[in-house]
Design a protein around this motif. Structure first.
Motif, PDB file in Angstrom:
ATOM      1  N   VAL A  27       0.941  -0.002  -3.364  1.00  0.00           N
ATOM      2  CA  VAL A  27       1.041  -0.602  -2.020  1.00  0.00           C
ATOM      3  C   VAL A  27      -0.190  -1.460  -1.739  1.00  0.00           C
ATOM      4  CG1 VAL A  27       0.113   1.388  -0.732  1.00  0.00           C
ATOM      5  CG2 VAL A  27       1.631  -0.196   0.412  1.00  0.00           C
ATOM      6  N   GLN A  28      -1.326  -1.049  -2.268  1.00  0.00           N
ATOM      7  CA  GLN A  28      -2.547  -1.859  -2.078  1.00  0.00           C
ATOM      8  C   GLN A  28      -2.429  -3.182  -2.818  1.00  0.00           C
ATOM      9  OE1 GLN A  28      -5.459   1.024  -3.398  1.00  0.00           O
ATOM     10  NE2 GLN A  28      -5.351   2.171  -1.481  1.00  0.00           N
ATOM     11  N   ARG A  29      -1.849  -3.130  -4.022  1.00  0.00           N
ATOM     12  CA  ARG A  29      -1.725  -4.362  -4.818  1.00  0.00           C
ATOM     13  C   ARG A  29      -0.888  -5.404  -4.083  1.00  0.00           C
ATOM     14  NH1 ARG A  29      -1.526  -1.135  -9.573  1.00  0.00           N
ATOM     15  NH2 ARG A  29       0.738  -1.169  -9.658  1.00  0.00           N
ATOM     16  N   THR A  47       2.746   8.690   3.033  1.00  0.00           N
ATOM     17  CA  THR A  47       1.373   9.151   3.074  1.00  0.00           C
ATOM     18  C   THR A  47       1.020   9.625   1.670  1.00  0.00           C
ATOM     19  OG1 THR A  47       1.897   9.959   5.250  1.00  0.00           O
ATOM     20  CG2 THR A  47      -0.187  10.665   4.333  1.00  0.00           C
ATOM     21  N   GLY A  48      -0.140   9.287   1.199  1.00  0.00           N
ATOM     22  CA  GLY A  48      -0.502   9.662  -0.165  1.00  0.00           C
ATOM     23  C   GLY A  48      -0.421   8.477  -1.112  1.00  0.00           C
ATOM     24  N   SER A  49       0.168   7.366  -0.617  1.00  0.00           N
ATOM     25  CA  SER A  49       0.327   6.186  -1.471  1.00  0.00           C
ATOM     26  C   SER A  49      -0.913   5.302  -1.439  1.00  0.00           C
ATOM     27  CB  SER A  49       1.531   5.371  -0.995  1.00  0.00           C
ATOM     28  OG  SER A  49       1.319   4.987   0.355  1.00  0.00           O
ATOM     29  N   GLY A  50      -1.850   5.636  -0.552  1.00  0.00           N
ATOM     30  CA  GLY A  50      -3.019   4.776  -0.383  1.00  0.00           C
ATOM     31  C   GLY A  50      -2.793   3.727   0.692  1.00  0.00           C
ATOM     32  N   LYS A  51      -1.836   3.989   1.591  1.00  0.00           N
ATOM     33  CA  LYS A  51      -1.464   2.979   2.595  1.00  0.00           C
ATOM     34  C   LYS A  51      -2.585   2.722   3.604  1.00  0.00           C
ATOM     35  CE  LYS A  51       0.795   6.304   5.635  1.00  0.00           C
ATOM     36  NZ  LYS A  51      -0.254   6.426   6.652  1.00  0.00           N
ATOM     37  N   THR A  52      -3.372   3.746   3.909  1.00  0.00           N
ATOM     38  CA  THR A  52      -4.420   3.541   4.916  1.00  0.00           C
ATOM     39  C   THR A  52      -5.429   2.508   4.420  1.00  0.00           C
ATOM     40  OG1 THR A  52      -4.147   5.897   5.388  1.00  0.00           O
ATOM     41  CG2 THR A  52      -5.975   4.778   6.478  1.00  0.00           C
ATOM     42  N   ALA A  53      -5.881   2.690   3.182  1.00  0.00           N
ATOM     43  CA  ALA A  53      -6.828   1.718   2.625  1.00  0.00           C
ATOM     44  C   ALA A  53      -6.151   0.364   2.430  1.00  0.00           C
ATOM     45  CB  ALA A  53      -7.373   2.232   1.292  1.00  0.00           C
ATOM     46  N   ILE A 315      -1.631  14.380   7.546  1.00  0.00           N
ATOM     47  CA  ILE A 315      -2.834  15.130   7.220  1.00  0.00           C
ATOM     48  C   ILE A 315      -3.126  15.027   5.731  1.00  0.00           C
ATOM     49  CG2 ILE A 315      -3.804  17.438   7.064  1.00  0.00           C
ATOM     50  CD1 ILE A 315      -2.264  17.931   9.678  1.00  0.00           C
ATOM     51  N   ASP A 316      -4.321  14.677   5.446  1.00  0.00           N
ATOM     52  CA  ASP A 316      -4.670  14.441   4.056  1.00  0.00           C
ATOM     53  C   ASP A 316      -5.723  15.442   3.635  1.00  0.00           C
ATOM     54  OD1 ASP A 316      -5.021  13.310   1.595  1.00  0.00           O
ATOM     55  OD2 ASP A 316      -6.484  11.855   2.324  1.00  0.00           O
ATOM     56  N   VAL A 317      -5.314  16.456   2.924  1.00  0.00           N
ATOM     57  CA  VAL A 317      -6.281  17.393   2.373  1.00  0.00           C
ATOM     58  C   VAL A 317      -6.243  17.141   0.879  1.00  0.00           C
ATOM     59  CG1 VAL A 317      -6.934  19.804   2.110  1.00  0.00           C
ATOM     60  CG2 VAL A 317      -5.776  19.061   4.172  1.00  0.00           C
TER      61      VAL A 317
END
Ligand code: AMP
Length: 434
Positions: A27-29, A47-53, A315-317
């Protein structure tokens, strides 16, 4: 592929490396170059795909590039559905800024606001303005009503977990916020699904967006790096089995999902009595307590957190090795969100579902929606008692005087309906967090 190949400036690529990001995720690419180029984006990424960054990195680059006239009007607004996600996005952004090799000449001010806590400190924090605002919609409107912030100079809006924003009934608040924003702005929408209501919202708020579908469009397809297990057990023996699994499997941290707040309290209490460090997590707990429980889980001070679906999203743990469906989720989509709490960003994880006689039909529906089945297991010593539908059934037609009682034995349809009712009635804990 390095982050700089996506158009990020070297200091930001260095910051990304410093906070532990490896190669850009899919997703970042796709998102980073488009966002840098100023395009609107509609991305389905779990969530977990790196979407926030994927949105923070390019937006941060734009912030660092932009000229300032000394005033601090919000130029970037991130709307999120829950307090936890607000805090998490704020932490991620703060972490990236701190990891820059050189701090910006004019420090960036990042404000985080959510409901459920006093508004006064948040208003104080906004004195002098803020460059970035991360907020839940209700609290954001409260702050606007208190004249605590101005949105007229906004250049970028992010709707994170847009599907969840709508699920939680924030549609009206969203519209009121949109009415306050400049029409000329960049808008980015991230959602676990491209459900029809998401498409409608996208049609209203996005301008010729780049569509990015990282998770397959059928959001119910399970995530490949998560091993799923389904264990058949009697409902009354689930807590004992859970305690056994935590010990035998040597799970250092585990998130257990139950259907109600009450169940979260009871199960956590029983686990504590069985000698485990366990805490409940649900919407009735104070914000302070909830943050504490998550911090304790992250720091391994708590081994088991027993949560309602409130904890399923956002939530990201990092490195949560296991997630357990003590009660099954209501839908296949919730299932994906729950099991997405494990196996994050390349880690492997296990998602265990307890399947009882009552929930078997519902689990089959979830399997059907997610497109593959999970073999049933039994654990020695916890085999379920013989099932009622294979127990002898009195045939009333043969008992003189009773007459035939049609439908005495539940049909397959009855069982499916009962399972659906059971899950629908499983007191949702989704709260409107602001
Ligand atoms: P998110 O999908 O934003 O919830 O991110 C999930 C996790 O992935 C977070 O713990 C991030 O720190 C991590 N992460 C984000 N981008 C990368 C990357 N490029 N490489 C490795 N981990 C990442």
């Amino acid at each position: 592929m390095p982050f700089t190949a996506l158009g990020l400036i070297p200091p930001l690529a260095q910051a990304a490396a410093k906070v532990g990001y490896g190669e850009p995720t899919p997703v970042q690419r796709e998102a980073v170059p488009a966002i840098l180029a100023g395009r609107d984006v509609l991305a389905s990424a779990r969530t977990g795909s790196g979407k926030t960054a994927a949105y923070l990195l390019p937006l941060l680059q734009k912030l660092l590039d932009s000229r300032h006239d000394g005033r601090r009007d919000v130029s970037m607004l991130v709307l999120v559905p829950t307090r936890e996600l607000a805090a998490q996005v704020g932490d991620t952004l703060q972490g990236l800024v701190q990891a820059l090799p050189q701090q910006p000449a004019r420090p960036l001010k990042i404000a985080v606001a959510f409901g459920g806590v006093s508004i006064n400190p948040q208003m104080m924090g906004l004195r002098g303005g803020a460059d970035v605002m991360i907020a839940t919609p209700g609290r954001l409107l409260d702050l606007v009503a208190h004249n605590a912030l101005h949105l007229g100079s906004l250049s970028a809006l992010v709707l994170d977990e847009a599907d969840r924003l709508l699920d939680l009934g924030f549609a009206d608040e969203l519209q009121r916020i949109l009415d306050l924003l400049p029409a000329r702005r960049q808008t980015l929408m991230f959602s676990a699904t491209f459900a029809p209501e998401i498409e409608t919202l996208a049609g209203r708020v996005l301008n010729d967006p780049l569509r990015i579908a990282i998770a397959p469009e059928s959001e119910t397809t399970a995530v490949p790096d998560i091993a799923q297990r389904a264990i058949e057990v009697d409902a009354s023996r689930r807590t004992q089995l859970l305690a056994r699994l935590v010990k035998d499997e040597k799970w250092t941290r585990v998130l257990v999902f139950v259907a109600t707040k009450f169940a979260a309290e009871i199960v956590a209490d029983k686990l504590r009595k069985a000698g485990l460090e366990a805490e409940p997590f649900h919407g009735v707990l104070s914000q302070g307590k909830r943050s504490q429980v998550l911090a304790d889980l992250k720091a391994s001070r708590v081994q088991v957190v027993v949560a309602t679906d409130l904890a399923a999203r956002g939530i990201d743990v990092v490195q949560l090795p296991a997630v357990v469906n003590y009660d099954l989720p209501r839908s296949a989509t919730d299932h994906v969100h729950r099991i997405g709490r494990t196996g994050r960003a390349g880690e492997t994880g296990v998602a265990v579902s307890f399947v009882t006689e009552e929930s078997e039909a519902h689990f089959r529906l979830i399997e059907k929606r997610q497109g593959f089945s999970v073999p049933r297991e039994r654990i020695a010593g916890f085999e379920p008692a013989p099932r009622a539908d294979v127990a002898p059934v009195i045939d009333h037609a043969e008992v003189p005087g009773t007459g035939g009682v049609k439908g005495k034995r539940p049909s397959k349809k009855d069982k499916l309906r009962a399972a659906a009712l059971l899950s629908a009635g499983a007191a949702a804990d989704d709260e409107k967090p602001s």
